[in-house]
Design a protein around this motif. Sequence first.
Motif, mmCIF file in Angstrom:
data_model
loop_
_atom_site.group_PDB
_atom_site.id
_atom_site.type_symbol
_atom_site.label_atom_id
_atom_site.label_comp_id
_atom_site.label_asym_id
_atom_site.label_seq_id
_atom_site.Cartn_x
_atom_site.Cartn_y
_atom_site.Cartn_z
ATOM 1 N N GLY A 16 0.795 -1.189 0.029
ATOM 2 C CA GLY A 16 -0.097 -0.050 0.003
ATOM 3 C C GLY A 16 0.849 1.289 -0.018
ATOM 4 N N SER A 20 0.166 3.746 -3.257
ATOM 5 C CA SER A 20 -0.498 4.946 -3.053
ATOM 6 C C SER A 20 0.549 6.155 -2.904
ATOM 7 C CB SER A 20 -1.271 4.728 -1.445
ATOM 8 O OG SER A 20 -2.364 3.632 -1.792
ATOM 9 N N GLU A 60 -8.542 -7.615 -0.293
ATOM 10 C CA GLU A 60 -7.900 -6.846 0.497
ATOM 11 C C GLU A 60 -7.179 -5.723 -0.017
ATOM 12 O OE1 GLU A 60 -8.584 -6.424 3.997
ATOM 13 O OE2 GLU A 60 -10.139 -7.770 3.670
ATOM 14 N N SER A 62 -7.377 -4.634 -3.233
ATOM 15 C CA SER A 62 -8.631 -3.935 -3.755
ATOM 16 C C SER A 62 -9.131 -2.758 -2.684
ATOM 17 C CB SER A 62 -9.653 -4.685 -4.752
ATOM 18 O OG SER A 62 -10.641 -3.964 -5.018
ATOM 19 N N ARG A 63 -9.431 -3.359 -1.494
ATOM 20 C CA ARG A 63 -10.187 -2.266 -0.675
ATOM 21 C C ARG A 63 -9.083 -1.198 -0.044
ATOM 22 N NH1 ARG A 63 -11.944 -5.669 4.243
ATOM 23 N NH2 ARG A 63 -12.063 -3.494 5.048
ATOM 24 N N LEU A 64 -7.804 -1.822 -0.224
ATOM 25 C CA LEU A 64 -6.941 -0.906 0.281
ATOM 26 C C LEU A 64 -6.633 0.463 -0.827
ATOM 27 C CD1 LEU A 64 -4.756 0.035 2.406
ATOM 28 C CD2 LEU A 64 -3.080 -1.553 1.344
ATOM 29 N N LYS A 65 -6.715 -0.225 -1.844
ATOM 30 C CA LYS A 65 -6.360 0.794 -3.113
ATOM 31 C C LYS A 65 -7.429 1.682 -3.128
ATOM 32 C CE LYS A 65 -4.372 0.717 -7.532
ATOM 33 N NZ LYS A 65 -3.832 -0.233 -8.655
ATOM 34 N N GLU A 66 -8.841 1.107 -3.123
ATOM 35 C CA GLU A 66 -9.978 1.948 -3.039
ATOM 36 C C GLU A 66 -9.952 3.168 -1.826
ATOM 37 O OE1 GLU A 66 -13.376 -0.320 -3.293
ATOM 38 O OE2 GLU A 66 -12.907 -1.021 -5.077
ATOM 39 N N ALA A 67 -9.429 2.955 -0.655
ATOM 40 C CA ALA A 67 -9.493 3.521 0.595
ATOM 41 C C ALA A 67 -8.444 4.703 0.155
ATOM 42 C CB ALA A 67 -9.178 2.645 1.735
ATOM 43 N N SER A 68 -7.330 4.283 -0.564
ATOM 44 C CA SER A 68 -6.400 5.208 -0.397
ATOM 45 C C SER A 68 -6.490 6.325 -1.717
ATOM 46 C CB SER A 68 -5.190 4.776 -0.715
ATOM 47 O OG SER A 68 -4.945 3.918 -1.928
ATOM 48 N N ASN A 69 -7.474 6.420 -2.136
ATOM 49 C CA ASN A 69 -7.813 7.212 -3.461
ATOM 50 C C ASN A 69 -8.891 8.363 -2.876
ATOM 51 O OD1 ASN A 69 -6.513 6.006 -5.418
ATOM 52 N ND2 ASN A 69 -8.072 4.602 -5.962
ATOM 53 N N VAL A 70 -8.034 9.209 -2.203
ATOM 54 C CA VAL A 70 -8.835 10.311 -1.561
ATOM 55 C C VAL A 70 -8.708 11.496 -2.673
ATOM 56 C CG1 VAL A 70 -8.744 11.922 0.509
ATOM 57 C CG2 VAL A 70 -8.186 9.277 0.811
#
Length: 72
Positions: A16, A20, A60, A62-70
């Motif tokens: 991550g 990210s 997991e 994918s979820r981390l990548k989506e959460a880091s796209n702020v």
Amino acid sequence: FAGRRGHPGCALFLWGLRQSCGLTLREAGRLAGGMQYSAVSKAIRRLELRAAVDANIRSEMSRLKEASNVEP
């Protein structure tokens, strides 16, 4: 979870950071408690190989990548 053998948590953290934040292997290793850059590289490579066959790890990641796209 970082010290548990076979647990993907630390490798997921390192992956991550690279994806990210664009940190170098050396910087990611320092943030993970002083890991050498070669160990960071190997951990990320092993995580990506495990993700190829394990849907839970892919999820997991994918979820981390989506959460880091702020958005700013």
